[in-house]
Design a protein around this motif. Structure first.
Motif, PDB file in Angstrom:
ATOM      1  N   TRP B 154      32.372  47.299  28.157  1.00 50.90           N
ATOM      2  CA  TRP B 154      33.548  47.497  27.322  1.00 50.90           C
ATOM      3  C   TRP B 154      33.451  47.464  25.860  1.00 50.90           C
ATOM      4  CZ3 TRP B 154      36.311  52.239  27.099  1.00 50.90           C
ATOM      5  CH2 TRP B 154      36.918  53.134  26.636  1.00 50.90           C
ATOM      6  N   ARG B 155      33.197  45.793  25.872  1.00 50.58           N
ATOM      7  CA  ARG B 155      33.079  45.276  24.832  1.00 50.58           C
ATOM      8  C   ARG B 155      31.822  44.828  24.630  1.00 50.58           C
ATOM      9  NH1 ARG B 155      37.787  44.424  27.154  1.00 50.58           N
ATOM     10  NH2 ARG B 155      39.574  43.495  27.009  1.00 50.58           N
ATOM     11  N   GLN B 156      31.027  45.105  24.571  1.00 49.40           N
ATOM     12  CA  GLN B 156      29.835  45.342  24.583  1.00 49.40           C
ATOM     13  C   GLN B 156      29.136  43.840  24.273  1.00 49.40           C
ATOM     14  OE1 GLN B 156      29.872  47.426  20.657  1.00 49.40           O
ATOM     15  NE2 GLN B 156      30.251  49.672  21.444  1.00 49.40           N
ATOM     16  N   ALA B 157      29.706  43.310  25.194  1.00 41.41           N
ATOM     17  CA  ALA B 157      28.925  41.891  26.021  1.00 41.41           C
ATOM     18  C   ALA B 157      27.558  42.365  25.729  1.00 41.41           C
ATOM     19  CB  ALA B 157      29.212  41.059  26.529  1.00 41.41           C
ATOM     20  N   ARG B 158      26.583  41.710  25.583  1.00 42.86           N
ATOM     21  CA  ARG B 158      25.138  41.576  25.883  1.00 42.86           C
ATOM     22  C   ARG B 158      24.709  40.129  26.456  1.00 42.86           C
ATOM     23  NH1 ARG B 158      22.804  40.605  21.568  1.00 42.86           N
ATOM     24  NH2 ARG B 158      25.007  40.990  20.493  1.00 42.86           N
ATOM     25  N   ILE B 159      25.434  39.520  27.134  1.00 42.50           N
ATOM     26  CA  ILE B 159      25.192  38.065  27.240  1.00 42.50           C
ATOM     27  C   ILE B 159      26.691  37.687  28.648  1.00 42.50           C
ATOM     28  CG2 ILE B 159      24.812  35.828  27.026  1.00 42.50           C
ATOM     29  CD1 ILE B 159      23.835  36.231  24.580  1.00 42.50           C
ATOM     30  N   MET B 160      26.546  37.985  29.440  1.00 41.64           N
ATOM     31  CA  MET B 160      27.472  37.879  30.078  1.00 41.64           C
ATOM     32  C   MET B 160      26.954  36.091  31.693  1.00 41.64           C
ATOM     33  SD  MET B 160      27.885  41.488  31.719  1.00 41.64           S
ATOM     34  CE  MET B 160      26.568  42.912  30.352  1.00 41.64           C
ATOM     35  N   ILE B 161      28.500  35.739  31.422  1.00 44.58           N
ATOM     36  CA  ILE B 161      28.592  34.860  32.598  1.00 44.58           C
ATOM     37  C   ILE B 161      29.446  34.684  33.208  1.00 44.58           C
ATOM     38  CG2 ILE B 161      29.248  31.931  32.039  1.00 44.58           C
ATOM     39  CD1 ILE B 161      28.988  32.436  29.003  1.00 44.58           C
ATOM     40  N   LEU B 162      28.865  34.318  34.968  1.00 48.49           N
ATOM     41  CA  LEU B 162      29.939  35.169  36.167  1.00 48.49           C
ATOM     42  C   LEU B 162      30.225  33.524  36.855  1.00 48.49           C
ATOM     43  CD1 LEU B 162      28.098  38.817  36.900  1.00 48.49           C
ATOM     44  CD2 LEU B 162      30.131  38.011  35.325  1.00 48.49           C
ATOM     45  N   ASP B 163      31.344  33.195  36.931  1.00 47.24           N
ATOM     46  CA  ASP B 163      31.272  32.061  37.549  1.00 47.24           C
ATOM     47  C   ASP B 163      31.986  32.443  38.806  1.00 47.24           C
ATOM     48  OD1 ASP B 163      31.916  29.800  38.118  1.00 47.24           O
ATOM     49  OD2 ASP B 163      33.688  29.884  37.640  1.00 47.24           O
ATOM     50  N   GLU B 164      30.575  32.370  39.916  1.00 48.04           N
ATOM     51  CA  GLU B 164      31.137  32.284  41.450  1.00 48.04           C
ATOM     52  C   GLU B 164      31.434  34.187  41.541  1.00 48.04           C
ATOM     53  OE1 GLU B 164      30.537  30.314  43.777  1.00 48.04           O
ATOM     54  OE2 GLU B 164      30.646  28.326  42.751  1.00 48.04           O
ATOM     55  N   PRO B 165      30.573  35.151  41.072  1.00 50.09           N
ATOM     56  CA  PRO B 165      31.210  35.939  41.282  1.00 50.09           C
ATOM     57  C   PRO B 165      31.273  36.576  42.364  1.00 50.09           C
ATOM     58  CG  PRO B 165      28.914  36.186  40.267  1.00 50.09           C
ATOM     59  CD  PRO B 165      29.112  34.799  40.228  1.00 50.09           C
ATOM     60  N   THR B 166      30.381  36.385  43.856  1.00 56.24           N
ATOM     61  CA  THR B 166      30.305  36.352  45.112  1.00 56.24           C
ATOM     62  C   THR B 166      31.215  35.748  46.153  1.00 56.24           C
ATOM     63  OG1 THR B 166      28.333  35.435  45.723  1.00 56.24           O
ATOM     64  CG2 THR B 166      28.082  37.837  44.851  1.00 56.24           C
ATOM     65  N   ALA B 167      31.885  35.308  45.831  1.00 56.83           N
ATOM     66  CA  ALA B 167      32.898  33.931  45.784  1.00 56.83           C
ATOM     67  C   ALA B 167      34.182  34.658  47.179  1.00 56.83           C
ATOM     68  CB  ALA B 167      33.658  32.915  45.318  1.00 56.83           C
ATOM     69  N   MET B 168      34.376  35.943  46.869  1.00 56.15           N
ATOM     70  CA  MET B 168      35.148  37.063  47.549  1.00 56.15           C
ATOM     71  C   MET B 168      34.871  38.076  48.416  1.00 56.15           C
ATOM     72  SD  MET B 168      38.299  34.478  47.117  1.00 56.15           S
ATOM     73  CE  MET B 168      39.776  35.368  46.560  1.00 56.15           C
ATOM     74  N   LEU B 169      33.436  38.225  48.239  1.00 60.26           N
ATOM     75  CA  LEU B 169      33.097  39.009  48.404  1.00 60.26           C
ATOM     76  C   LEU B 169      32.158  39.320  49.717  1.00 60.26           C
ATOM     77  CD1 LEU B 169      31.170  40.267  44.838  1.00 60.26           C
ATOM     78  CD2 LEU B 169      33.784  40.748  45.840  1.00 60.26           C
ATOM     79  N   SER B 170      32.329  40.266  51.045  1.00 60.27           N
ATOM     80  CA  SER B 170      31.616  40.146  51.450  1.00 60.27           C
ATOM     81  C   SER B 170      29.810  40.661  51.414  1.00 60.27           C
ATOM     82  CB  SER B 170      31.820  41.742  52.825  1.00 60.27           C
ATOM     83  OG  SER B 170      31.002  42.888  51.851  1.00 60.27           O
ATOM     84  N   PRO B 171      29.206  39.592  52.326  1.00 60.74           N
ATOM     85  CA  PRO B 171      27.397  40.170  52.125  1.00 60.74           C
ATOM     86  C   PRO B 171      26.506  41.629  51.773  1.00 60.74           C
ATOM     87  CG  PRO B 171      27.923  39.033  54.104  1.00 60.74           C
ATOM     88  CD  PRO B 171      29.120  39.289  54.018  1.00 60.74           C
ATOM     89  N   ALA B 172      27.467  41.881  51.964  1.00 52.06           N
ATOM     90  CA  ALA B 172      26.766  43.727  51.610  1.00 52.06           C
ATOM     91  C   ALA B 172      27.326  43.744  50.423  1.00 52.06           C
ATOM     92  CB  ALA B 172      27.556  44.706  52.944  1.00 52.06           C
ATOM     93  N   ASP B 173      28.822  43.394  49.504  1.00 51.97           N
ATOM     94  CA  ASP B 173      29.293  43.893  48.794  1.00 51.97           C
ATOM     95  C   ASP B 173      28.347  43.066  47.509  1.00 51.97           C
ATOM     96  OD1 ASP B 173      31.178  46.010  48.529  1.00 51.97           O
ATOM     97  OD2 ASP B 173      32.473  44.755  49.024  1.00 51.97           O
ATOM     98  N   GLY B 174      27.953  41.792  47.972  1.00 50.48           N
ATOM     99  CA  GLY B 174      27.756  40.929  46.787  1.00 50.48           C
ATOM    100  C   GLY B 174      26.309  41.706  46.685  1.00 50.48           C
ATOM    101  N   ASP B 175      25.672  42.362  48.025  1.00 51.68           N
ATOM    102  CA  ASP B 175      24.086  42.548  47.480  1.00 51.68           C
ATOM    103  C   ASP B 175      23.931  43.770  46.116  1.00 51.68           C
ATOM    104  OD1 ASP B 175      22.859  40.548  49.215  1.00 51.68           O
ATOM    105  OD2 ASP B 175      22.930  42.056  50.905  1.00 51.68           O
ATOM    106  N   ALA B 176      25.258  44.167  46.592  1.00 52.68           N
ATOM    107  CA  ALA B 176      25.719  45.600  45.694  1.00 52.68           C
ATOM    108  C   ALA B 176      25.736  45.532  44.833  1.00 52.68           C
ATOM    109  CB  ALA B 176      26.274  46.767  46.674  1.00 52.68           C
TER     110      ALA B 176
END
Lengths: 332, 502
Positions: B154-176
């Motif tokens: 939304w803020r038109q970022a083109r470089i995104m830093i994601l810190d442990e984005p899958t830490a709280m996700l199930s394997p399926a959600d992580g893959d998605a």
């Protein structure tokens, strides 16, 4: 000590000195007179110790609350209720039995007066500062009403109870007029020692500290946080009431309208100044006692307003609070 | 192939500690670039410097070939750099749409319909679906993560830093999530992924940079020849070979903890645990795999004696303890390693010595009658600090003087002290690096084996549980699912159980 703090202290001193110069008094003179009026003569020392006693006991009450995570602003009200109950019990039952009854009765009355605030905090989430301020107001008007009506001594012009008989007073420990020291001061010091030991060495004291420092961690450690909150408020209120009993039995020997010159509020400053050890309450109460007695003296001697005491105490608290705040931030 | 972010010679000191020492990071446009390393390796510090949260003492940052220095994250986002931290910044009371726009509203007046149209467009592009008028509090962890990423778009970022984005996700959600991220990368956006999960790096990223102790250790392309394997990555991260964990099988002893059709009410009055039955034996470490918020918390609350049990019972050593309070349970040996150590596990202002007794304060020998035995407490504190080699400057120093990982070591060691019977561990390795994780699990297993204790470990990381526990069961929607015979170690099968797709 950093430069910001130094500036703060200089600014605080500047305010006081400026105020003194503005009303035409040499600052050095004023400070000398404060010392002279509070610790300069045996009589002055006696007055200071007398002033220190209620500040010490009430300071302990506030301190205990703070350790358990409660800011008991209600000690003023608990003090009034305790004093009023102690005076009426002491007048009904004279002698040593009356003294005991008045002490216990004052403490119980103070505890009961604090109870709603503790209960509301624990079970309804209402902040104790709000509820204790309200309870202070009620206590003030209730005791004033009682002493103007049912408790008023017959034949007296002013709104006061009768005076306790000599056998119903707390005795002097040391009496060589003008210097007198009442046994109540020893009670107060013993209370500090007992509290220090209790907080440090008992399981209950440990749990109370845990609730004050991190209620969530305390809950996970198997502490019943609500129960501890209620009991902390009860204990703090009981000590507040006890201060009222001691004030009646040791010094005033009666209850009257305008009984407290605001000891309960000064005690908040005492507890804040005390820091993290109960022993800190002793020098803090002593300092407040000296300032209070000393400034009463100079207001008469140098013809300056008695409000100077309040200004000094306020500035000390501000400087100290700023210092403490800085320290806790730098730790975190 | 163009380099979009170039950080060279980045140095940052905190007092006497050098957090980053001449670190370089080159990220190519349109790639997913992994940044890995232990706790304190400097990953977060480096990222904070990139997006303007922190100043570097030395070094050059170039974005799209231009030298840049961001004074705050607002400047960074204006240049197209945004970060999603581990702790989501979503306000549950606002709607999804309001959260999306927060701080970047299109003007003084918000035309909700236009905004919603644009939001839907963004979401569709990513393959996400949102009901924009619903409160954000109703989002699942995966939904919240997706919303955070959309906030950057939304803020038109083109470089995104994601810190442990899958830490709280199930394997399926992580893959998605990675499917969506690859889609973004294909469209030319760049993603820097900070992670502890090495399979993720090898499967989804095109480059990896390894930091250790504030220095560059390795930089490698993935998918070409000489691609490092997981063991090589782990060795770079830790600095030496990491031995593979060998769990010696235990002959299950007699049952210790028995949970019988337990139903527990949650904080919001809903039935959070719906008839769970589980039996744990002496010596056993059981992993409880599941996505956050599927009843793990409420189950543990019921087991430590603070939850509202609707039905069912909990037996400890054959004795019904369902009605016992927390103090009684502690006495019987129920120990908790809480989820959030700052908030729930320690008092940070207290000394290590005082913290050693927290939760054990009513147990012998720390207590004698009404009194605290100070000598015993000091001895215990020493033993606890020793156990996982907590690094500290003295037992009298406040807890806050310890790093997060060291606090966690202390809390874990405390739960193993004074004759436990059941250890309930909620993400016991959260915030721990590879070595710390191995040490905690090894000690957990050893304590269980030697003292005939059992343990339940809740974690959102299925790989970790499969690697470290004797057996793994899945929790989903408050119900427990045991893998079928023959699938006890089957990652995909248990992953399906975690999301109820089996």
């Amino acid at each position: 000590m950093n430069w910001k703090l130094a500036i703060l202290i200089v600014a605080a001193l500047g305010v006081v000195i400026g105020a003194l110069i503005a009303i035409g008094v040499a600052p050095s003179d004023a400070f000398l007179q404060i010392l002279k009026g509070s610790v300069g003569t045996p009589g002055a020392i006696g007055r200071t110790l007398r002033e220190t006693t209620p500040l010490l006991i009430l300071g302990v009450a506030v301190f205990l609350g703070l350790r358990g995570g409660l800011f008991n602003i209600g000690v003023e009200g608990q003090f009034l209720i305790g004093a009023c109950v102690a005076a009426s019990l002491g007048l009904k039952v004279p002698g040593i039995l009356g003294v005991l009854l008045a002490i216990v009765g004052g403490a119980i009355a103070g505890a009961l007066w604090a109870f709603p605030a503790g209960w509301i905090k624990a079970y309804r989430g209402g902040h104790e500062v709000i509820s204790t301020i309200m309870l202070n107001n009620i206590a003030f008007h209730l005791t004033t009403g009682l002493v103007a009506g049912p408790l008023k001594a017959p034949g007296q012009q002013s709104t006061t109870t009768a005076t306790l008989t000599d056998s119903t007073k707390l005795p002097m420990l040391y009496s060589a007029p003008p210097l007198t020291i009442n046994i109540a001061l020893i009670f107060a010091l013993a209370l500090v020692a007992a509290l220090a030991l209790w907080l440090k060495r008992t399981v209950a004291g440990y749990e109370l500290n845990a609730v004050g420092a991190n209620p969530k961690a305390a809950q996970f450690a198997g502490v019943d946080v609500r129960k501890v909150t209620v009991w902390t408020m009860l204990a703090s209120g009981a000590i507040g009431g006890l201060a009222g009993s001691c004030q009646v039995l040791a010094y005033e020997h009666r209850f009257y309208e305008g009984f407290s010159p605001g000891y309960g509020f000064d005690a908040l400053g005492v507890a804040l100044l005390a820091g993290s050890s109960p022993w800190g309450v002793v020098p803090a109460a002593g300092l407040f006692g000296i300032l209070s007695t000393g400034s009463s003296f100079i207001s008469a001697a140098l013809q300056i307003p008695k409000g100077l005491n309040g200004v000094l105490i306020g500035l000390i608290i501000i400087v100290f609070a700023a210092f403490r705040y800085r320290r806790s931030r730098s730790n975190g | 192939m163009s380099t979009i972010v170039s950080m060279t010679g980045i140095t940052r000191r905190f007092g006497a500690v050098t957090a980053l020492d001449q670190v370089d990071l080159q990220v190519e446009a349109g790639k997913i670039h992994a940044l890995v390393g232990e706790n304190g390796a400097g990953k977060t510090t480096l990222m904070r410097i990139l997006y303007g949260g922190l100043d570097a003492d030395a070094g050059v940052i170039e974005v799209e070939g231009q030298s840049r220095h961001f004074r705050n994250s607002a400047e960074a986002i204006a240049s197209g750099i945004g970060m999603v931290s581990q702790h989501y910044s979503i306000i549950p009371e606002l709607t999804c749409l309001q959260n999306l726009m927060l701080g970047a509203e299109p003007g003084l007046w918000i035309a909700e319909r236009d905004a919603e149209a644009r939001a839907t467009e963004l979401a569709t592009r990513m393959g996400f679906e949102f009901s924009w008028r619903a409160p954000a509090g109703s989002l699942s962890p995966a939904g919240a993560q997706k919303l955070e990423i959309l906030k950057l778009l939304w803020r038109q970022a083109r470089i995104m830093i994601l810190d442990e984005p899958t830490a709280m996700l199930s394997p399926a959600d992580g893959d998605a999530l990675f499917v969506s991220l690859k889609q973004l990368a294909a469209e030319g956006d760049t993603i820097i992924l900070v992670t502890h999960r090495l399979p993720e790096v090898l499967q989804h990223c095109s480059h990896v940079t390894v930091l250790r102790g504030g220095r560059n250790v390795a930089h490698a392309a993935i998918g070409e020849h000489e691609t490092p394997d997981a063991a090589q990555l782990a060795a770079w991260i830790v600095g030496h070979e990491v031995p593979e964990v060998q769990i010696e099988a235990v002959a299950p002893g007699k049952p210790v903890l028995e949970i019988r059709s337990l139903r527990v009410r949650g904080d919001r009055g809903e039935e959070a645990v719906k008839g769970i039955s589980l039996r744990l034996h002496e010596g056993e470490v059981v992993g409880l795999a599941g996505v956050d918020g599927n009843g793990q918390r409420e189950l543990f609350q019921a087991l430590i004696g603070v939850g509202t049990v609707l039905e069912g019972s909990v037996l400890l050593d054959g004795r019904d303890v369902t009605r016992d309070g927390p103090v009684e349970r502690l006495r019987q040996g129920v120990r908790l390693i809480p989820e959030d150590r700052h908030e729930e596990g320690v008092v940070e202002d207290w000394s290590l010595e005082l913290n050693a007794a927290l939760g054990l304060q009513r147990l012998e020998p720390l207590r004698s009658g009404l009194w605290v035995d100070v000598g015993e407490r000091r001895a215990l504190a020493g033993a606890i600090a020793e156990r996982f080699r907590t690094k500290h400057g003295g037992l009298g120093l406040p807890m806050r003087s310890l790093s997060g990982g060291n606090q966690q070591r202390f809390v874990a060691a405390r739960a193993l002290a004074l004759k436990p019977r059941v250890i309930l561990a909620f993400q016991p390795t959260r915030g721990l690096d590879i070595e710390g994780t191995l040490a905690v699990y090894a000690a957990l297993r050893e304590t269980c084996r030697r003292e005939g204790v059992c343990a339940i470990v809740v974690s959102f990381d299925l790989d970790e549980l499969l690697e470290q526990c004797d057996r793994v069961v899945a929790i989903n929607g408050g119900a427990l699912f045991e893998p079928k015979p023959g699938e006890e170690r089957d990652r995909a099968a248990i992953g399906r159980l975690m999301v109820g797709a089996a």
